[in-house]
Write a protein that holds these residues in place. Structure first.
Motif, PDB file in Angstrom:
ATOM      1  N   PHE A 196       0.751  -1.235  -0.087  1.00 30.77           N
ATOM      2  CA  PHE A 196      -0.074   0.007  -0.045  1.00 30.77           C
ATOM      3  C   PHE A 196       0.758   1.189  -0.033  1.00 30.77           C
ATOM      4  CE2 PHE A 196      -2.739   3.258   1.920  1.00 30.77           C
ATOM      5  CZ  PHE A 196      -3.892   3.265   1.267  1.00 30.77           C
ATOM      6  N   CYS A 198       3.082   2.634  -1.953  1.00 31.85           N
ATOM      7  CA  CYS A 198       3.148   3.461  -3.116  1.00 31.85           C
ATOM      8  C   CYS A 198       1.710   4.406  -3.102  1.00 31.85           C
ATOM      9  CB  CYS A 198       2.894   2.650  -4.309  1.00 31.85           C
ATOM     10  SG  CYS A 198       4.832   1.981  -4.985  1.00 31.85           S
ATOM     11  N   HIS A 199       0.781   3.736  -3.022  1.00 27.64           N
ATOM     12  CA  HIS A 199      -0.626   4.827  -3.009  1.00 27.64           C
ATOM     13  C   HIS A 199      -0.631   5.483  -1.852  1.00 27.64           C
ATOM     14  CE1 HIS A 199      -4.988   5.203  -3.766  1.00 27.64           C
ATOM     15  NE2 HIS A 199      -5.206   5.479  -2.375  1.00 27.64           N
ATOM     16  N   TYR A 200       0.048   5.146  -0.716  1.00 27.28           N
ATOM     17  CA  TYR A 200      -0.056   6.084   0.391  1.00 27.28           C
ATOM     18  C   TYR A 200       0.719   7.400   0.224  1.00 27.28           C
ATOM     19  CZ  TYR A 200       1.074   7.639   5.303  1.00 27.28           C
ATOM     20  OH  TYR A 200       1.129   8.268   6.478  1.00 27.28           O
ATOM     21  N   THR A 202       1.496   8.706  -2.766  1.00 23.83           N
ATOM     22  CA  THR A 202       0.934   9.298  -3.858  1.00 23.83           C
ATOM     23  C   THR A 202      -0.163  10.256  -3.103  1.00 23.83           C
ATOM     24  OG1 THR A 202       1.556   7.655  -5.699  1.00 23.83           O
ATOM     25  CG2 THR A 202      -0.396   9.067  -6.017  1.00 23.83           C
ATOM     26  N   ARG A 203      -1.032   9.631  -2.286  1.00 25.65           N
ATOM     27  CA  ARG A 203      -2.245  10.484  -1.641  1.00 25.65           C
ATOM     28  C   ARG A 203      -1.354  11.592  -1.086  1.00 25.65           C
ATOM     29  NH1 ARG A 203      -7.440   9.349  -0.746  1.00 25.65           N
ATOM     30  NH2 ARG A 203      -8.196   7.374  -1.657  1.00 25.65           N
ATOM     31  N   GLN A 233       3.105   5.414 -11.229  1.00 21.99           N
ATOM     32  CA  GLN A 233       2.062   5.644 -10.320  1.00 21.99           C
ATOM     33  C   GLN A 233       1.341   6.936 -10.517  1.00 21.99           C
ATOM     34  OE1 GLN A 233       1.175   3.193  -7.805  1.00 21.99           O
ATOM     35  NE2 GLN A 233      -0.450   4.484  -6.888  1.00 21.99           N
ATOM     36  N   LEU A 236      -3.297  11.746  -8.064  1.00 25.78           N
ATOM     37  CA  LEU A 236      -4.476  11.574  -7.709  1.00 25.78           C
ATOM     38  C   LEU A 236      -5.107  13.256  -7.460  1.00 25.78           C
ATOM     39  CD1 LEU A 236      -4.370   9.091  -4.830  1.00 25.78           C
ATOM     40  CD2 LEU A 236      -5.211   8.848  -7.111  1.00 25.78           C
TER      41      LEU A 236
END
Length: 242
Positions: A196, A198-200, A202-203, A233, A236
């Motif tokens: 998680f 990469c998403h974290y 990125t947020r 990635q 967002l």
């Protein structure tokens, strides 16, 4: 001996031509547009681009003192920032939980549900109640204390309320993990679930770009290290409907 000479010459050429050391390609720079002022809008809208490219647009400097920070600087907790009739906390529970049920007579107040928890990778059950609600909490991905120290102190009160309630900056997560994270940035805390991360980050990058916040040198280095595993990635956009 000849092979060694050839290798030395090759490394020298790569370095002088900018091809060494190798770094992941960030892709084209992100595209921005100016957002409308008011609650429920980011300061700027991030339209496209990778998180890695977006990270390079953020200012890099140290944190300002936190001694004058108060939670109330970001407005009343869990406003109905998007004017849908439900408060932000229940909006996020409804978004992130599966098999959601509501309190009797309400289409907003989440009573129960199941969470594929992002920070730990565990599966948790949510049940509303004085002794049980805290097991699943709503985390500010960019903690408000960190936001204050990296630029939010200079935002307007309305912009800070927007930041605190933006769905982009909010996740339903494991309560103990949220408490452990506290106001940490990526340099001092990352989710234990490595898939998680990469998403974290990125947020976090997307939130900081949307609200014109900056990163510290250590924070940027930690984010780049994570994104080195996922250089494409995508950044967002704000969670507010346009």
């Amino acid at each position: 001996m000849l092979l060694v000479v050839v290798l030395v010459l090759l490394v020298g050429w790569l370095h002088s031509s900018g091809k060494w050391p190798f770094e992941p390609e960030a892709g084209p720079p992100p595209v921005f547009s100016t957002s409308s002022p008011g609650l429920g809008h980011p300061v700027v809208a991030v339209e496209s681009g990778t998180a890695l490219a977006l990270l390079d647009t953020l200012d890099v400097k140290g944190k300002v003192p936190r001694n004058n920070y108060q939670r109330s600087d970001f407005g009343e907790a869990w406003l109905d920032a998007d004017a849908n009739g439900c408060d932000t906390r229940n909006d996020i529970l409804r978004r992130d939980l599966a098999a959601v049920t509501f309190a009797a007579g309400s289409l907003c107040l989440v009573a129960s549900g199941n969470l594929a928890e992002p920070y730990t990778g565990e599966h948790l059950e949510f049940k509303r109640g004085k002794e049980t609600s805290g097991a699943i909490q709503i985390d500010h991905v960019v903690a408000l204390g960190n936001a204050w120290q990296t630029g939010a102190a200079g935002l307007t009160p309305v912009q800070r309320q927007s930041l605190a309630n933006d769905p982009l900056n909010l996740l339903a997560v494991d309560g103990p993990a949220n408490q452990e994270k506290s106001a940490s940035d990526a340099a001092s805390w990352l989710p234990s679930s490595k898939k998680f991360r990469c998403h974290y980050v990125t947020r976090q990058i997307s939130v900081k770009a949307a609200y014109r916040l900056w990163v510290t040198p250590a924070e940027k280095a930690a984010m780049k290290n994570v994104l080195g595993r996922c250089p494409q990635q995508a950044a967002l956009t704000s969670g507010y409907r346009r």
